[in-house]
Design a protein around this motif. Structure first.
Motif, mmCIF file in Angstrom:
data_model
loop_
_atom_site.group_PDB
_atom_site.id
_atom_site.type_symbol
_atom_site.label_atom_id
_atom_site.label_comp_id
_atom_site.label_asym_id
_atom_site.label_seq_id
_atom_site.Cartn_x
_atom_site.Cartn_y
_atom_site.Cartn_z
ATOM 1 N N ASP A 173 -37.522 -5.634 -31.973
ATOM 2 C CA ASP A 173 -37.371 -5.782 -33.421
ATOM 3 C C ASP A 173 -37.471 -7.254 -33.831
ATOM 4 O O ASP A 173 -38.064 -7.586 -34.862
ATOM 5 C CB ASP A 173 -36.022 -5.214 -33.876
ATOM 6 N N LEU A 174 -36.883 -8.134 -33.038
ATOM 7 C CA LEU A 174 -36.942 -9.573 -33.327
ATOM 8 C C LEU A 174 -38.376 -10.085 -33.222
ATOM 9 O O LEU A 174 -38.847 -10.829 -34.083
ATOM 10 C CB LEU A 174 -36.032 -10.331 -32.365
ATOM 11 N N ASP A 175 -39.074 -9.673 -32.190
ATOM 12 C CA ASP A 175 -40.468 -10.100 -32.019
ATOM 13 C C ASP A 175 -41.346 -9.610 -33.164
ATOM 14 O O ASP A 175 -42.215 -10.344 -33.663
ATOM 15 C CB ASP A 175 -41.020 -9.571 -30.692
ATOM 16 N N ALA A 176 -41.104 -8.367 -33.595
ATOM 17 C CA ALA A 176 -41.890 -7.796 -34.684
ATOM 18 C C ALA A 176 -41.645 -8.553 -35.991
ATOM 19 O O ALA A 176 -42.581 -8.812 -36.766
ATOM 20 C CB ALA A 176 -41.558 -6.316 -34.851
ATOM 21 N N GLU A 177 -40.399 -8.936 -36.222
ATOM 22 C CA GLU A 177 -40.069 -9.665 -37.448
ATOM 23 C C GLU A 177 -40.666 -11.073 -37.441
ATOM 24 O O GLU A 177 -41.169 -11.556 -38.457
ATOM 25 C CB GLU A 177 -38.546 -9.738 -37.623
ATOM 26 N N ILE A 178 -40.651 -11.712 -36.278
ATOM 27 C CA ILE A 178 -41.262 -13.043 -36.164
ATOM 28 C C ILE A 178 -42.770 -12.959 -36.399
ATOM 29 O O ILE A 178 -43.350 -13.803 -37.099
ATOM 30 C CB ILE A 178 -40.960 -13.657 -34.783
ATOM 31 N N ASP A 179 -43.408 -11.936 -35.851
ATOM 32 C CA ASP A 179 -44.847 -11.755 -36.069
ATOM 33 C C ASP A 179 -45.149 -11.496 -37.544
ATOM 34 O O ASP A 179 -46.135 -12.026 -38.091
ATOM 35 C CB ASP A 179 -45.364 -10.587 -35.219
ATOM 36 N N ARG A 180 -44.306 -10.694 -38.180
ATOM 37 C CA ARG A 180 -44.527 -10.384 -39.603
ATOM 38 C C ARG A 180 -44.401 -11.635 -40.461
ATOM 39 O O ARG A 180 -45.241 -11.904 -41.343
ATOM 40 C CB ARG A 180 -43.524 -9.329 -40.066
ATOM 41 N N LEU A 181 -43.351 -12.406 -40.222
ATOM 42 C CA LEU A 181 -43.143 -13.625 -41.007
ATOM 43 C C LEU A 181 -44.239 -14.664 -40.737
ATOM 44 O O LEU A 181 -44.648 -15.395 -41.640
ATOM 45 C CB LEU A 181 -41.765 -14.220 -40.717
ATOM 46 N N SER A 182 -44.702 -14.738 -39.500
ATOM 47 C CA SER A 182 -45.775 -15.676 -39.175
ATOM 48 C C SER A 182 -47.057 -15.327 -39.935
ATOM 49 O O SER A 182 -47.740 -16.207 -40.468
ATOM 50 C CB SER A 182 -46.040 -15.680 -37.671
ATOM 51 N N THR A 183 -47.365 -14.026 -39.968
ATOM 52 C CA THR A 183 -48.538 -13.581 -40.718
ATOM 53 C C THR A 183 -48.377 -13.848 -42.206
ATOM 54 O O THR A 183 -49.308 -14.296 -42.886
ATOM 55 C CB THR A 183 -48.771 -12.082 -40.484
ATOM 56 N N GLU A 184 -47.174 -13.569 -42.713
ATOM 57 C CA GLU A 184 -46.893 -13.809 -44.127
ATOM 58 C C GLU A 184 -46.996 -15.295 -44.471
ATOM 59 O O GLU A 184 -47.545 -15.673 -45.510
ATOM 60 C CB GLU A 184 -45.490 -13.291 -44.467
ATOM 61 N N LEU A 185 -46.492 -16.137 -43.583
ATOM 62 C CA LEU A 185 -46.548 -17.580 -43.811
ATOM 63 C C LEU A 185 -47.992 -18.069 -43.841
ATOM 64 O O LEU A 185 -48.365 -18.889 -44.692
ATOM 65 C CB LEU A 185 -45.763 -18.306 -42.713
ATOM 66 N N SER A 186 -48.806 -17.584 -42.940
ATOM 67 C CA SER A 186 -50.215 -17.973 -42.901
ATOM 68 C C SER A 186 -50.925 -17.583 -44.196
ATOM 69 O O SER A 186 -51.713 -18.363 -44.756
ATOM 70 C CB SER A 186 -50.904 -17.329 -41.699
ATOM 71 N N ARG A 187 -50.642 -16.384 -44.685
ATOM 72 C CA ARG A 187 -51.260 -15.919 -45.934
ATOM 73 C C ARG A 187 -50.811 -16.770 -47.118
ATOM 74 O O ARG A 187 -51.621 -17.165 -47.963
ATOM 75 C CB ARG A 187 -50.899 -14.451 -46.173
#
Length: 259
Positions: A173-187
């Motif tokens: 769950d932590l890894d998934a949230e970090i990936d989501r936020l990283s993608t969101e930050l890039s956008r």
């Protein structure tokens, strides 16, 4: 040189002729050269130092440069050109952007004073809206980055004892949230187009849009031709007087030898 003043006094019609011809030429040019105007509009800028702390002059310059680049960005230019029925290349040719310490100054050159002012109004409005969008995306990116930094602490917490952990997420769950936020930050960073969250935008000064002529009026052109004609006549008279002085030297020497 001694012959110049007597030459002009004796042949007063010589400079007068050049001045009249120069004035007529100026009037003629004023009829064939289309009038050109430059209209300007301004957008106030500032930096929010409460969110950044002390900044170097280079950092401040980078913040303002991003705003300056926005005014001539592909997004803004394409939108304005489309609304005006122009090609982006034609608009860029007539447009310039400069800035002071607290203002972004948009300038546009055109042949009709009223139309040029309207075009600057549309450009200022479009650029201001784009800056607002980019700035909002920059604020969202800043918040997302803070949240992502916070999640990095969860990685170390995962190995800690359960009673000392500060995060509810762990493992997949932590890894998934970090990936989501990283993608969101890039956008969000892409949407910010380099605009800083520390940039503060004032209200665009639509009422302050002004246009001034780049080419002179008929009277100004005629006066310029009049003055140029006078200068040209004096230059020609000076050349003639120099030749007269040169011709008089041998004559004077011959008279001295005869005596």
């Amino acid at each position: 040189m001694d012959q110049l003043l007597p030459f002009l006094m004796k042949r007063w019609w010589f400079p007068a002729l050049f001045m009249v011809l120069g004035a007529i030429g100026g009037l003629y040019l004023s009829t064939i050269v289309p009038p050109r105007f430059v209209a300007t509009g301004t957008q106030s800028l500032s930096v929010d130092y409460t969110s950044t702390g002390t900044l170097s002059d280079l950092d401040v310059d980078r913040i303002f440069t991003a705003a300056e680049d926005t005014a001539l960005s592909v997004d803004v230019v394409s939108t304005v050109a489309s609304r005006l029925g122009l090609s982006p290349e034609a608009f860029r040719t007539a447009a310039t952007v400069r800035r002071t310490n607290d203002r972004l100054i948009l300038s546009l050159v055109g042949e009709d004073q009223g139309e040029t002012m309207v075009r600057v109004y549309l450009w200022l409005d479009t650029a201001s809206e784009a800056l607002q969008r980019y700035h909002q995306a920059a604020l969202q990116a800043s918040a997302t980055e803070d949240a992502l930094i916070g999640l990095t602490h969860c990685v170390s917490d995962f190995a800690a004892e359960a009673f000392s952990r500060r995060c509810s997420l762990s493992g997949a769950d932590l890894d998934a949230e970090i990936d989501r936020l990283s993608t969101e930050l890039s956008r969000q960073l892409d949407q910010a187009h380099g605009v800083s969250p520390a940039l503060r935008l004032g209200t665009p000064d639509f009422d302050g849009i002004r246009a001034r002529p780049l080419t002179g009026s008929r009277g100004t052109m005629a006066l310029s031709g009049f003055v140029l004609g006078l200068i040209l006549s004096i230059c020609i008279a000076w050349v003639i007087s120099v030749r007269l002085d040169a011709d008089e030297v041998p004559d004077a020497e011959a008279r001295i030898n005869e005596s």
